[in-house]
Design a protein around this motif. Structure first.
Motif, PDB file in Angstrom:
ATOM      1  N   ASP A 165      10.294 -36.429   8.574  1.00 35.37           N
ATOM      2  CA  ASP A 165      11.530 -36.960   9.121  1.00 35.37           C
ATOM      3  C   ASP A 165      12.677 -35.989   8.826  1.00 35.37           C
ATOM      4  O   ASP A 165      12.971 -35.716   7.663  1.00 35.37           O
ATOM      5  CB  ASP A 165      11.796 -38.322   8.495  1.00 35.37           C
ATOM      6  CG  ASP A 165      13.073 -38.970   8.972  1.00 35.37           C
ATOM      7  OD1 ASP A 165      13.756 -38.422   9.862  1.00 35.37           O
ATOM      8  OD2 ASP A 165      13.393 -40.054   8.452  1.00 35.37           O
ATOM      9  N   PRO A 166      13.342 -35.458   9.864  1.00 34.35           N
ATOM     10  CA  PRO A 166      14.426 -34.498   9.625  1.00 34.35           C
ATOM     11  C   PRO A 166      15.638 -35.117   8.923  1.00 34.35           C
ATOM     12  O   PRO A 166      16.469 -34.395   8.385  1.00 34.35           O
ATOM     13  CB  PRO A 166      14.789 -34.002  11.026  1.00 34.35           C
ATOM     14  CG  PRO A 166      14.263 -35.023  11.961  1.00 34.35           C
ATOM     15  CD  PRO A 166      13.107 -35.696  11.274  1.00 34.35           C
ATOM     16  N   THR A 167      15.700 -36.443   8.896  1.00 34.66           N
ATOM     17  CA  THR A 167      16.817 -37.103   8.211  1.00 34.66           C
ATOM     18  C   THR A 167      16.474 -37.429   6.749  1.00 34.66           C
ATOM     19  O   THR A 167      17.327 -37.919   6.015  1.00 34.66           O
ATOM     20  CB  THR A 167      17.224 -38.400   8.939  1.00 34.66           C
ATOM     21  OG1 THR A 167      16.116 -39.323   8.901  1.00 34.66           O
ATOM     22  CG2 THR A 167      17.618 -38.121  10.382  1.00 34.66           C
ATOM     23  N   ALA A 168      15.236 -37.158   6.351  1.00 31.70           N
ATOM     24  CA  ALA A 168      14.822 -37.419   4.965  1.00 31.70           C
ATOM     25  C   ALA A 168      15.598 -36.495   4.022  1.00 31.70           C
ATOM     26  O   ALA A 168      16.039 -35.416   4.421  1.00 31.70           O
ATOM     27  CB  ALA A 168      13.320 -37.184   4.814  1.00 31.70           C
ATOM     28  N   PRO A 169      15.751 -36.898   2.765  1.00 30.71           N
ATOM     29  CA  PRO A 169      16.423 -36.027   1.799  1.00 30.71           C
ATOM     30  C   PRO A 169      15.718 -34.671   1.686  1.00 30.71           C
ATOM     31  O   PRO A 169      14.512 -34.555   1.915  1.00 30.71           O
ATOM     32  CB  PRO A 169      16.323 -36.800   0.484  1.00 30.71           C
ATOM     33  CG  PRO A 169      16.087 -38.214   0.883  1.00 30.71           C
ATOM     34  CD  PRO A 169      15.334 -38.168   2.179  1.00 30.71           C
ATOM     35  N   ARG A 170      16.479 -33.690   1.335  1.00 29.76           N
ATOM     36  CA  ARG A 170      16.002 -32.302   1.241  1.00 29.76           C
ATOM     37  C   ARG A 170      14.716 -32.173   0.409  1.00 29.76           C
ATOM     38  O   ARG A 170      13.778 -31.486   0.804  1.00 29.76           O
ATOM     39  CB  ARG A 170      17.124 -31.485   0.611  1.00 29.76           C
ATOM     40  CG  ARG A 170      16.876 -30.036   0.450  1.00 29.76           C
ATOM     41  CD  ARG A 170      18.049 -29.427  -0.298  1.00 29.76           C
ATOM     42  NE  ARG A 170      18.399 -28.130   0.248  1.00 29.76           N
ATOM     43  CZ  ARG A 170      19.462 -27.454  -0.121  1.00 29.76           C
ATOM     44  NH1 ARG A 170      20.300 -27.951  -1.010  1.00 29.76           N
ATOM     45  NH2 ARG A 170      19.702 -26.279   0.402  1.00 29.76           N
ATOM     46  N   GLY A 171      14.661 -32.819  -0.739  1.00 32.98           N
ATOM     47  CA  GLY A 171      13.489 -32.730  -1.600  1.00 32.98           C
ATOM     48  C   GLY A 171      12.240 -33.300  -0.950  1.00 32.98           C
ATOM     49  O   GLY A 171      11.140 -32.795  -1.159  1.00 32.98           O
ATOM     50  N   ILE A 172      12.407 -34.343  -0.157  1.00 30.76           N
ATOM     51  CA  ILE A 172      11.277 -34.953   0.550  1.00 30.76           C
ATOM     52  C   ILE A 172      10.831 -34.030   1.688  1.00 30.76           C
ATOM     53  O   ILE A 172       9.639 -33.784   1.870  1.00 30.76           O
ATOM     54  CB  ILE A 172      11.645 -36.350   1.096  1.00 30.76           C
ATOM     55  CG1 ILE A 172      12.172 -37.273  -0.019  1.00 30.76           C
ATOM     56  CG2 ILE A 172      10.480 -36.978   1.841  1.00 30.76           C
ATOM     57  CD1 ILE A 172      11.257 -37.516  -1.173  1.00 30.76           C
ATOM     58  N   ARG A 173      11.786 -33.492   2.432  1.00 30.77           N
ATOM     59  CA  ARG A 173      11.462 -32.573   3.538  1.00 30.77           C
ATOM     60  C   ARG A 173      10.733 -31.329   3.045  1.00 30.77           C
ATOM     61  O   ARG A 173       9.838 -30.821   3.712  1.00 30.77           O
ATOM     62  CB  ARG A 173      12.727 -32.134   4.275  1.00 30.77           C
ATOM     63  CG  ARG A 173      13.374 -33.193   5.114  1.00 30.77           C
ATOM     64  CD  ARG A 173      14.439 -32.598   6.042  1.00 30.77           C
ATOM     65  NE  ARG A 173      15.306 -31.621   5.444  1.00 30.77           N
ATOM     66  CZ  ARG A 173      16.494 -31.866   4.893  1.00 30.77           C
ATOM     67  NH1 ARG A 173      16.958 -33.093   4.852  1.00 30.77           N
ATOM     68  NH2 ARG A 173      17.219 -30.889   4.394  1.00 30.77           N
ATOM     69  N   ASN A 174      11.111 -30.841   1.873  1.00 34.26           N
ATOM     70  CA  ASN A 174      10.517 -29.618   1.319  1.00 34.26           C
ATOM     71  C   ASN A 174       9.240 -29.886   0.512  1.00 34.26           C
ATOM     72  O   ASN A 174       8.677 -28.960  -0.054  1.00 34.26           O
ATOM     73  CB  ASN A 174      11.513 -28.901   0.400  1.00 34.26           C
ATOM     74  CG  ASN A 174      12.676 -28.314   1.139  1.00 34.26           C
ATOM     75  OD1 ASN A 174      12.625 -28.110   2.346  1.00 34.26           O
ATOM     76  ND2 ASN A 174      13.753 -28.047   0.418  1.00 34.26           N
ATOM     77  N   ASN A 175       8.801 -31.148   0.438  1.00 32.01           N
ATOM     78  CA  ASN A 175       7.681 -31.526  -0.433  1.00 32.01           C
ATOM     79  C   ASN A 175       7.954 -31.080  -1.868  1.00 32.01           C
ATOM     80  O   ASN A 175       7.046 -30.704  -2.606  1.00 32.01           O
ATOM     81  CB  ASN A 175       6.356 -30.943   0.068  1.00 32.01           C
ATOM     82  CG  ASN A 175       5.889 -31.582   1.351  1.00 32.01           C
ATOM     83  OD1 ASN A 175       6.071 -32.777   1.553  1.00 32.01           O
ATOM     84  ND2 ASN A 175       5.313 -30.795   2.234  1.00 32.01           N
TER      85      ASN A 175
END
Length: 194
Positions: free
Chosen positions: A61-71
């Protein structure tokens, strides 16, 4: 159903070029999924189906927090150290991992090194190094993790406490903690914490 083989071949090429650093465990899960499907479908079709399922699950999800987007749910910054499961990302400040499990593993390894190498055994000591006052509200961070994990700020963090502490830190770093206990335990096992 040999007509599906070209589709699988194309998906394999695209997948390997987009995700050159896929972990062996991910590849194994694709094969496992294909194995379950294979009982009723042709082998090539099963592999296509498994590849599509993998690609669908890869969407972030592109709206997810940065840490989630970056795994990278601990928001580990770029350094010279290269972690197991680290891959090239487009974030200029924070590392990117091939899966959240590897990002959580890196968190566990860092926290364990705080204890082993730096002698930071207590929760407040570990958090103070992880989230220093020049970048964070460290007191609020310690209070939050203590409350969420049930570990007092001045208590020693034992190996069995790592999953609770990590889950609380993920929540603090990202405003959410979307990962199951099983994934956090697996990451701690990979880090040889549990």
């Amino acid at each position: 159903m040999k007509k599906y083989f070209p589709i699988f071949l194309a998906l394999s090429i695209v997948t390997s070029s987009i995700f050159p650093n896929i972990a062996p465990s991910t590849t194994k899960s694709i094969s496992t999924l294909a194995g379950h499907i294979r009982s009723t479908l042709d082998e090539q079709f099963a592999l296509v189906w498994a590849s599509l399922a993998f690609l669908h699950s890869w969407k972030i999800d592109p709206t997810a927090p940065r840490g989630i987007r970056n795994n990278n749910p601990g928001n580990i910054r770029h350094t010279k150290r290269e972690w197991l499961g680290e891959c090239r990302g487009d974030d200029p400040a924070f590392k990117t991992f091939i899966s959240p499990t590897y990002g959580i593993r890196a968190m566990a390894k860092l926290l364990r090194n705080y204890q082993r190498v730096h002698g930071l055994l207590k929760l407040n000591e570990m958090i103070s190094r992880w989230a220093p006052p020049n970048e964070n509200n460290t007191r609020a961070y310690i209070k939050f993790v203590s409350r969420q994990s049930g570990i007092a700020p001045h208590a020693r963090v034992k190996r069995k406490d790592f999953p609770k502490v990590i889950a609380a830190m993920i929540s603090m770093e990202n405003g959410q903690q979307p990962y199951g206990d099983e994934m956090i335990l697996e990451a701690c096992d990979l880090a040889r914490i549990s």
